[in-house]
Design a protein around this motif. Structure first.
Motif, PDB file in Angstrom:
ATOM      1  N   VAL A  50       0.857  -1.196   0.000  1.00 50.18           N
ATOM      2  CA  VAL A  50       0.000   0.000   0.000  1.00 50.18           C
ATOM      3  C   VAL A  50       0.889   1.240   0.000  1.00 50.18           C
ATOM      4  N   PRO A  51       0.353   2.384  -0.428  1.00 43.29           N
ATOM      5  CA  PRO A  51       1.123   3.626  -0.413  1.00 43.29           C
ATOM      6  C   PRO A  51       1.405   4.092   1.007  1.00 43.29           C
ATOM      7  N   GLU A  52       2.308   5.040   1.114  1.00 46.81           N
ATOM      8  CA  GLU A  52       2.593   5.652   2.400  1.00 46.81           C
ATOM      9  C   GLU A  52       1.402   6.497   2.831  1.00 46.81           C
ATOM     10  N   PRO A  53       1.006   6.440   4.111  1.00 50.73           N
ATOM     11  CA  PRO A  53      -0.108   7.269   4.576  1.00 50.73           C
ATOM     12  C   PRO A  53       0.298   8.734   4.604  1.00 50.73           C
ATOM     13  N   PRO A  54      -0.664   9.648   4.737  1.00 50.27           N
ATOM     14  CA  PRO A  54      -0.337  11.079   4.784  1.00 50.27           C
ATOM     15  C   PRO A  54       0.675  11.382   5.880  1.00 50.27           C
ATOM     16  N   ALA A  86      -7.278  -5.244   0.661  1.00 50.82           N
ATOM     17  CA  ALA A  86      -7.388  -6.705   0.805  1.00 50.82           C
ATOM     18  C   ALA A  86      -7.160  -7.407  -0.526  1.00 50.82           C
ATOM     19  N   GLN A  87      -7.722  -6.868  -1.611  1.00 51.42           N
ATOM     20  CA  GLN A  87      -7.517  -7.462  -2.930  1.00 51.42           C
ATOM     21  C   GLN A  87      -6.053  -7.380  -3.342  1.00 51.42           C
ATOM     22  N   ALA A  88      -5.430  -6.221  -3.045  1.00 54.28           N
ATOM     23  CA  ALA A  88      -4.020  -6.066  -3.398  1.00 54.28           C
ATOM     24  C   ALA A  88      -3.151  -7.042  -2.624  1.00 54.28           C
ATOM     25  N   GLU A  89      -3.448  -7.254  -1.355  1.00 57.63           N
ATOM     26  CA  GLU A  89      -2.630  -8.145  -0.542  1.00 57.63           C
ATOM     27  C   GLU A  89      -2.817  -9.610  -0.924  1.00 57.63           C
ATOM     28  N   GLU A 133       3.324  -1.409  -9.423  1.00 59.53           N
ATOM     29  CA  GLU A 133       2.223  -0.973 -10.283  1.00 59.53           C
ATOM     30  C   GLU A 133       1.140  -2.037 -10.384  1.00 59.53           C
ATOM     31  N   ARG A 134       1.556  -3.284 -10.498  1.00 61.23           N
ATOM     32  CA  ARG A 134       0.565  -4.358 -10.648  1.00 61.23           C
ATOM     33  C   ARG A 134      -0.225  -4.581  -9.356  1.00 61.23           C
ATOM     34  N   VAL A 135       0.462  -4.618  -8.228  1.00 54.36           N
ATOM     35  CA  VAL A 135      -0.208  -4.859  -6.945  1.00 54.36           C
ATOM     36  C   VAL A 135      -1.110  -3.684  -6.580  1.00 54.36           C
ATOM     37  N   TRP A 136      -0.591  -2.476  -6.736  1.00 49.34           N
ATOM     38  CA  TRP A 136      -1.388  -1.306  -6.372  1.00 49.34           C
ATOM     39  C   TRP A 136      -2.583  -1.137  -7.314  1.00 49.34           C
ATOM     40  N   GLN A 137      -2.419  -1.519  -8.565  1.00 46.91           N
ATOM     41  CA  GLN A 137      -3.541  -1.482  -9.501  1.00 46.91           C
ATOM     42  C   GLN A 137      -4.643  -2.437  -9.052  1.00 46.91           C
ATOM     43  N   GLU A 138      -4.246  -3.581  -8.528  1.00 53.01           N
ATOM     44  CA  GLU A 138      -5.217  -4.548  -8.024  1.00 53.01           C
ATOM     45  C   GLU A 138      -6.023  -3.970  -6.857  1.00 53.01           C
TER      46      GLU A 138
END
Length: 230
Positions: free
Chosen positions: A60-64, A164-167, A202-207
């Motif tokens: 996942v991306p970095e939080p704010p 959850a889908q990305a993980e 890119e692939r995981v975050w796209q998911e």
């Protein structure tokens, strides 16, 4: 017994490790000693430590950033401090004297009946009005920062609702310590070729539905510490 698959890059399996294990293995908390500026004595604090490789494989991306929240706290402290200083120096909260007894004549010869407020020669607080202005501005800034902080956190939560889908996809990936590449295993429809950190991100975050952020939060940290053949 299930055999660990070979790396599609180097064709070997001795340096393969599941991506979740690599990610968690690179995140830890260390206890360090720092100097306390108030009394010049050392104290111990716990600080999170994350390797560049672990950051590159994040699902996942970095939080704010919390920096804006610190600015809000600082602004609130300024607001309270300047108001307290102005109230003390300018007597903003002092009671106005009230005439008691049978009434009095002031210095201008005006009679004031019992129960009336007795005017003073001139309130002192206007000399410190600039502190009130600073306090009001700082308080406004603190409120705005708080609103921005809450909105950014809510926006981040909505954005990463598909984590959850990305993980699920992320957990089926393997990392080769020899090649410095990632590949998927037993993931229907996914390419099994070796992927760079950025391609994998890119692939995981796209998911997960936040693939656009991969362009701004590029997975470059782990690449610098990996060399083929290590």
């Amino acid at each position: 017994m299930t055999r660990t698959p070979q790396c599609p890059g180097c064709g070997r399996e001795d340096r393969l490790q599941a991506v979740p294990a690599v990610y968690l293995g690179g995140r830890d908390t260390v206890r360090v000693r720092v100097r306390n500026p108030d009394d010049h004595h050392d104290r111990t604090v716990d600080r999170p430590v994350t390797t560049a490789l672990s950051e590159a494989l994040a699902p996942v991306p970095e939080p704010p950033s919390r920096a804006i929240g610190c600015l809000g706290v600082l602004a609130l402290l300024v607001a309270v401090g300047t108001f307290a200083a102005g109230a003390g120096a300018g007597h903003w909260l002092d009671d106005v004297p009230v005439v008691e007894g049978g009434g009095v004549f002031d210095e201008n010869g005006i009679f004031h009946a019992p129960g009336q407020e007795l005017p003073t020669a001139g309130p002192a607080w206007p000399d410190f009005a600039w502190l009130a202005v600073i306090s009001a501005l700082a308080l406004t800034a603190a409120v705005l920062v708080l609103v921005l902080r809450i909105r950014s956190r809510r926006a981040f939560t909505r954005l990463t609702s598909g984590r959850a889908q990305a993980e699920r996809l992320w957990s089926r990936a393997w990392y080769c310590h020899r090649c410095g590449t990632v590949h998927f295993r037993d993931a229907p429809g996914e390419d099994t070729r070796p992927l760079t950190f950025q391609e994998f991100r890119e692939r995981v975050w796209q998911e997960g539905g936040y693939g656009d952020l991969a362009a701004t939060q590029r997975a470059l940290g782990g690449v610098l510490s990996i060399r083929p053949g290590q």
